[in-house]
Enzyme design. Structure first.
Site: not given
Ligand code: PGA
Length: 234
Positions: A7, A9, A85, A87, A155, A161, A191
């Site tokens: 991914n 991003k 996701h 985010e 996740e 991150g 991560s």
């Protein structure tokens, strides 16, 4: 075979995408997927690699400024999409309901889907991990069922991150919980790096990985794919 999805991003325009794709060789025995930003999808598809978008809208077309539909992605040669996701949920108002609508439309149009779930640190500390995962996974399962094109990515938000990963025990526990609710492959994300990939991927119920930061570098992404290929063949 394990699925390893990168991914990217909001990184890599078409030029950098072409450079990555030319240098990237998928190790035998792994299902490797690249998820670049929309503007780089065409460049990635032209390289011959398997490509997913990072989101997809539920309508086929319409007045939805800034959105892209499943038929448009199919026309481009895109094979699937990430949906929900954290985010997207956190910064762009994505809810269990909109996530479910996107998943259903994508699957109906023949796209594969990586549907993301995961608890925040506050939720985990408050003992709500199980409840949060249950609500998120049930929303997906009620809408799509155990569709053959569907994969869930676990996740934990506190691991994205941050350099923190779930411990093998935490990953096994969450994956077992998810699989008990919906019988589909489950990826781990948060991560994943070259030095922890083999351990995480070897846990029971971990069917692959959704990799963010470490997927931007062709060498580290290849090393993670290789770790998955080695486990698949052993
Ligand atoms: P990370 O991101 O590997 O950089 O933690 C994972 C993700 O957000 O999918």
């Amino acid at each position: 075979m394990k699925l390893i999805a990168g991914n990217w991003k909001m990184f890599k325009g078409p030029r950098e995408t072409r450079e990555f794709c030319e240098a990237f060789r998928v190790p035998e025995g792994v299902d490797a997927v690249l998820c670049p930003p929309y503007v780089s999808l065409a460049a990635a598809v032209e390289s011959g690699h398997t490509v997913f978008a990072q989101n997809v809208h539920w309508a086929e077309d319409g007045a939805f400024t800034g959105e892209v539909s499943a038929p448009m992605l199919r026309e481009l040669g895109v094979a699937g999409a990430i949906v929900g996701h954290s985010e997207r949920r956190q910064y762009f108002g994505e809810t269990d309901e909109t996530v479910a609508r996107r998943i259903v439309a994508a699957l109906e149009h023949g796209l594969r889907v990586i549907a993301c779930v995961g608890e925040s640190l506050e939720e985990r500390q408050a003992g709500q991990m199980e409840l949060v995962l249950r609500l998120q996974v049930e929303a997906i399962g009620d809408a799509a069922g155990a569709h053959e094109g569907l994969v869930v990515a676990y996740e934990p938000i506190w691991a994205i991150g941050t350099g923190e990963t779930a411990t093998p025990d935490q990953a096994r526990e969450a994956h077992a919980l998810i699989k008990g609710l919906l019988d589909v492959p489950v990826l781990y994300g948060g991560s994943v790096k070259t030095d922890n990939a083999a351990e995480l991927l070897s846990q029971e119920g971990v069917d692959g990985a959704l990799v963010g930061g470490a997927s931007l570098d062709v060498e580290s992404f290849t090393a993670i794919c290789r770790a998955a290929a080695n486990l698949s063949s052993s």
